[in-house]
Motif scaffolding. Structure first.
Motif, PDB file in Angstrom:
ATOM      1  N   ILE A 230       0.853  -1.204   0.000  1.00 42.03           N
ATOM      2  CA  ILE A 230       0.000   0.000   0.000  1.00 42.03           C
ATOM      3  C   ILE A 230       0.881   1.243   0.000  1.00 42.03           C
ATOM      4  O   ILE A 230       0.617   2.218  -0.716  1.00 42.03           O
ATOM      5  CB  ILE A 230      -0.932   0.029   1.240  1.00 42.03           C
ATOM      6  N   ASP A 231       1.946   1.201   0.813  1.00 39.12           N
ATOM      7  CA  ASP A 231       2.826   2.373   0.933  1.00 39.12           C
ATOM      8  C   ASP A 231       3.440   2.750  -0.420  1.00 39.12           C
ATOM      9  O   ASP A 231       3.688   3.926  -0.687  1.00 39.12           O
ATOM     10  CB  ASP A 231       3.943   2.111   1.954  1.00 39.12           C
ATOM     11  N   MET A 232       3.671   1.744  -1.271  1.00 35.45           N
ATOM     12  CA  MET A 232       4.222   2.038  -2.598  1.00 35.45           C
ATOM     13  C   MET A 232       3.200   2.798  -3.450  1.00 35.45           C
ATOM     14  O   MET A 232       3.546   3.707  -4.203  1.00 35.45           O
ATOM     15  CB  MET A 232       4.657   0.736  -3.303  1.00 35.45           C
ATOM     16  N   GLY A 233       1.933   2.418  -3.307  1.00 36.40           N
ATOM     17  CA  GLY A 233       0.870   3.143  -4.021  1.00 36.40           C
ATOM     18  C   GLY A 233       0.747   4.576  -3.526  1.00 36.40           C
ATOM     19  O   GLY A 233       0.490   5.501  -4.305  1.00 36.40           O
ATOM     20  N   ILE A 234       0.943   4.744  -2.225  1.00 31.18           N
ATOM     21  CA  ILE A 234       0.914   6.099  -1.646  1.00 31.18           C
ATOM     22  C   ILE A 234       2.055   6.927  -2.244  1.00 31.18           C
ATOM     23  O   ILE A 234       1.867   8.079  -2.645  1.00 31.18           O
ATOM     24  CB  ILE A 234       1.028   6.045  -0.109  1.00 31.18           C
ATOM     25  N   ALA A 235       3.244   6.319  -2.341  1.00 29.40           N
ATOM     26  CA  ALA A 235       4.399   7.013  -2.923  1.00 29.40           C
ATOM     27  C   ALA A 235       4.098   7.423  -4.364  1.00 29.40           C
ATOM     28  O   ALA A 235       4.418   8.542  -4.795  1.00 29.40           O
ATOM     29  CB  ALA A 235       5.639   6.119  -2.872  1.00 29.40           C
ATOM     30  N   ALA A 236       3.455   6.519  -5.116  1.00 28.33           N
ATOM     31  CA  ALA A 236       3.110   6.817  -6.518  1.00 28.33           C
ATOM     32  C   ALA A 236       2.172   8.022  -6.574  1.00 28.33           C
ATOM     33  O   ALA A 236       2.340   8.924  -7.405  1.00 28.33           O
ATOM     34  CB  ALA A 236       2.449   5.604  -7.169  1.00 28.33           C
TER      35      ALA A 236
END
Ligand SMILES: Cc1cc2nc3c(=O)[nH]c(=O)nc-3n(C[C@H](O)[C@H](O)[C@H](O)COP(=O)(O)O)c2cc1C
Length: 271
Positions: A230-236
């Motif tokens: 999820i955190d990677m999607g937030i970064a995106a």
């Protein structure tokens, strides 16, 4: 709305006023939950639920004081579904923040079964996270202060340990400017237990985003999917919206540069 300014003001809100959300704000929220698309083709569904109308009490084990209205984040199976979900939910959070409302990512401390029934989860769908949404109570409870301090809410890992140049041995030296601002927006974003697992390596005009999984992290084990994705999607979401606002050219693609590393490749910003 101004995304960069909103990213700077967003924080996890865990204490809410009893004052209900107005009808016109509820209409805006409903629109926000329906309109957001994502670059990972994830099948997301954001479902607005309320304790006034729900059959069962939407419990958060006392973690979200005063919260009555929630958005349940549901996602269908798919390769990058969790990342896509992270992108969509964070974009919703930024839009709600810009409306002056408080929110908080909730990955663990909520009654999953109750929320699943309230959102009428369909076959294959999972709840990836939920969020309360409501008016911010500036008087934080003792519990909130402990939770926020425990996760070191305002603390962020040094720029030099998150962002790299060409390989993962060389820190990225970047002068003040638009690209640095975009990376700072990734850095100040929320993450599960504030672990900040995103690592980025710059190769030419491309930025490759990697996940530095926290060893033994319960959130990656307990729910049937790896919460740190999820955190990677937030970064995106943070990066892309900052980049668009500053007029940087580029877009999100999947193009693994196969750089030798212990980190897990996630996606690329192709500049
Ligand atoms: C995927 C995800 C799950 C989270 N789950 C919880 C949670 O269950 N309970 C909670 O109080 N905060 C939760 N948080 C909020 C983080 O603790 C918070 O974002 C982090 O400490 C940084 O603080 P800030 O959001 O105020 O910048 C979660 C955040 C993310 C991104």
């Amino acid at each position: 709305m101004n995304y960069i300014e909103t990213m700077k003001t967003r924080r996890s809100v865990r204490t809410y006023l009893r004052e209900p959300i107005s009808k016109s704000d509820l209409d805006k929220i409903t629109k926000i939950t329906k309109d957001i698309t994502n670059p990972f083709d994830a099948g997301t569904r954001l479902c607005l639920v309320d304790n006034e109308t729900a059959d069962e009490r939407l419990g958060t084990y006392g973690m979200m004081r005063g919260a009555k209205t929630f958005i349940v984040g549901c996602v269908a199976p798919g390769d990058m579904n969790i990342e896509g979900f992270g992108y969509v939910f964070e974009k919703a959070i930024l839009n709600l923040t810009a409306m002056g409302l408080g929110t908080c990512w909730l990955g663990g401390t909520f009654k999953r079964g109750v929320f699943a029934r309230a959102a009428k989860l369909t076959d294959g769908e999972i709840i990836a996270a939920v969020m309360p949404v409501g008016h911010i109570n500036e008087k934080r409870t003792v519990l909130e202060r402990i939770v926020a301090n425990g996760a070191g809410a305002r603390k962020r890992i040094d720029f030099s340990e998150l962002f790299f140049d060409g390989n993962f041995e060389t820190s990225l030296e970047l002068p003040e400017g638009d690209l640095r601002t975009c990376l700072q927006m990734v850095r100040i974003g929320p993450s599960a237990s504030n672990k900040q697992p995103w690592r980025i390596v710059k190769v030419g005009d491309n930025l490759h985003f990697y996940l530095a999984k926290t060893p033994g992290y319960a959130g990656n084990i307990a729910y049937g999917f790896e919460m740190q994705r999820i955190d990677m999607g937030i970064a995106a979401c943070q990066f892309e919206h900052a980049a668009r606002e500053l007029g940087l050219k580029g877009g999100i693609v999947l193009s693994d540069p196969k750089i030798p590393t212990k980190f897990e490749y996630s996606f690329t910003w192709q500049g």
